[in-house]
Design a protein around this motif. Structure first.
Motif, mmCIF file in Angstrom:
data_model
loop_
_atom_site.group_PDB
_atom_site.id
_atom_site.type_symbol
_atom_site.label_atom_id
_atom_site.label_comp_id
_atom_site.label_asym_id
_atom_site.label_seq_id
_atom_site.Cartn_x
_atom_site.Cartn_y
_atom_site.Cartn_z
ATOM 1 N N UNK A 7 44.582 110.505 7.103
ATOM 2 C CA UNK A 7 43.180 109.635 6.585
ATOM 3 C C UNK A 7 42.361 110.481 7.453
ATOM 4 N N UNK A 8 42.207 112.307 7.150
ATOM 5 C CA UNK A 8 41.197 112.003 8.595
ATOM 6 C C UNK A 8 39.855 111.775 7.287
ATOM 7 N N UNK A 9 40.349 112.805 6.617
ATOM 8 C CA UNK A 9 39.013 113.018 5.678
ATOM 9 C C UNK A 9 37.752 111.153 5.235
ATOM 10 N N UNK A 10 38.619 110.243 4.449
ATOM 11 C CA UNK A 10 38.363 109.492 4.831
ATOM 12 C C UNK A 10 37.790 108.951 6.156
ATOM 13 N N UNK A 11 37.785 109.359 7.392
ATOM 14 C CA UNK A 11 37.405 108.630 8.808
ATOM 15 C C UNK A 11 36.207 109.211 8.646
ATOM 16 N N UNK A 12 36.374 110.844 8.389
ATOM 17 C CA UNK A 12 35.712 111.503 8.510
ATOM 18 C C UNK A 12 34.355 111.031 8.292
ATOM 19 N N UNK A 13 34.242 110.903 6.623
ATOM 20 C CA UNK A 13 33.153 110.278 5.914
ATOM 21 C C UNK A 13 33.038 109.458 6.620
ATOM 22 N N UNK A 14 33.589 108.230 6.437
ATOM 23 C CA UNK A 14 33.263 106.566 7.321
ATOM 24 C C UNK A 14 32.475 106.824 8.091
ATOM 25 N N UNK A 15 32.854 107.931 9.172
ATOM 26 C CA UNK A 15 32.415 107.336 10.134
ATOM 27 C C UNK A 15 30.548 108.055 9.613
ATOM 28 N N UNK A 16 30.263 109.079 8.979
ATOM 29 C CA UNK A 16 29.133 109.747 8.613
ATOM 30 C C UNK A 16 28.035 108.771 8.259
ATOM 31 N N UNK A 17 29.182 107.747 7.129
ATOM 32 C CA UNK A 17 28.564 106.849 6.480
ATOM 33 C C UNK A 17 27.569 105.898 7.482
ATOM 34 N N UNK A 18 28.398 105.606 8.911
ATOM 35 C CA UNK A 18 28.461 104.050 9.750
ATOM 36 C C UNK A 18 26.762 104.754 10.457
ATOM 37 N N UNK A 19 27.025 106.456 10.688
ATOM 38 C CA UNK A 19 26.336 106.766 11.270
ATOM 39 C C UNK A 19 24.850 106.516 10.334
ATOM 40 N N UNK A 20 24.470 106.802 9.320
ATOM 41 C CA UNK A 20 23.718 106.949 8.417
ATOM 42 C C UNK A 20 22.988 106.031 7.889
ATOM 43 N N UNK A 21 24.274 104.486 7.699
ATOM 44 C CA UNK A 21 23.916 103.137 7.378
ATOM 45 C C UNK A 21 23.160 102.403 8.992
ATOM 46 N N UNK A 22 24.089 102.598 9.816
ATOM 47 C CA UNK A 22 22.814 101.921 11.688
ATOM 48 C C UNK A 22 21.718 102.315 11.727
ATOM 49 N N UNK A 23 21.489 104.236 11.868
ATOM 50 C CA UNK A 23 19.918 104.612 10.985
ATOM 51 C C UNK A 23 19.433 104.326 10.772
ATOM 52 N N UNK A 24 19.634 104.009 9.377
ATOM 53 C CA UNK A 24 18.882 102.704 8.048
ATOM 54 C C UNK A 24 18.362 101.765 8.639
ATOM 55 N N UNK A 25 19.548 101.106 9.543
ATOM 56 C CA UNK A 25 19.115 99.710 10.093
ATOM 57 C C UNK A 25 18.385 99.782 10.664
ATOM 58 N N UNK A 26 18.227 100.441 11.900
ATOM 59 C CA UNK A 26 17.401 100.607 12.962
ATOM 60 C C UNK A 26 15.727 100.917 12.051
ATOM 61 N N UNK A 27 16.137 101.448 11.470
ATOM 62 C CA UNK A 27 14.316 101.819 10.545
ATOM 63 C C UNK A 27 14.388 100.112 10.674
#
Length: 147
Positions: A7-27
């Motif tokens: 699941x390396x590719x899935x884990x890598x994409x989900x880390x990126x998605x989580x960072x984007x969602x977290x950043x937008x949540x702070x905004x």
């Protein structure tokens, strides 16, 4: 011999998605006292970013990386909300009266700071704490049921 999927590719994409969602949540959290959003929506988005990580990784791995007691987070958020209301009463204003002023910071320039932001922080912490307490309790119960 049981094979586990890679699941390396899935884990890598989900880390990126989580960072984007977290950043937008702070905004959303910071813009909430002047625009739609605020502590509730920002808290739900932060909780969803962590839930995405729970789905890809296991519960134990994420709790090692994010070692927060979510019940204490709820209490801290309630404390912020209550203190915001009590401070206005101490100064002779109605409960939860909003105060604001403009402050000049070296990097950001002139910034409006308001007591609604502190109240929203309390709501944010309560929502994140409650949502993740519910999710982690369900996930822990599900793990014990499977074994």
């Amino acid at each position: 011999m049981k094979q586990t999927p890679n699941n390396m590719m899935l884990q890598t994409f989900m880390k990126l998605i989580a960072v984007v969602v977290f950043t937008f949540s702070i905004y959303i959290f910071l813009a909430g006292h002047n625009a739609p959003g605020g502590g509730f929506v920002g808290g739900l988005m932060t909780a969803s970013a962590i839930v995405v990580l729970y789905l890809v990784f296991d519960l134990k791995s994420i709790t090692k990386v994010i070692p927060l007691n979510f019940i204490m987070l709820i209490g801290l958020g309630l404390l912020f909300g209550a203190v915001t209301g009590v401070i206005s009463v101490i100064f002779g204003y109605p409960f939860l009266t909003q105060f604001f002023d403009y402050f000049s910071f070296p990097i950001f320039g002139e910034v409006e700071l308001t007591t609604a932001l502190v109240f929203d922080l309390g709501v944010y912490l309560v929502v994140v704490g409650a949502a993740l307490t519910i999710i982690s309790t369900i996930a822990e119960d599900d793990d014990t049921w499977k074994s």
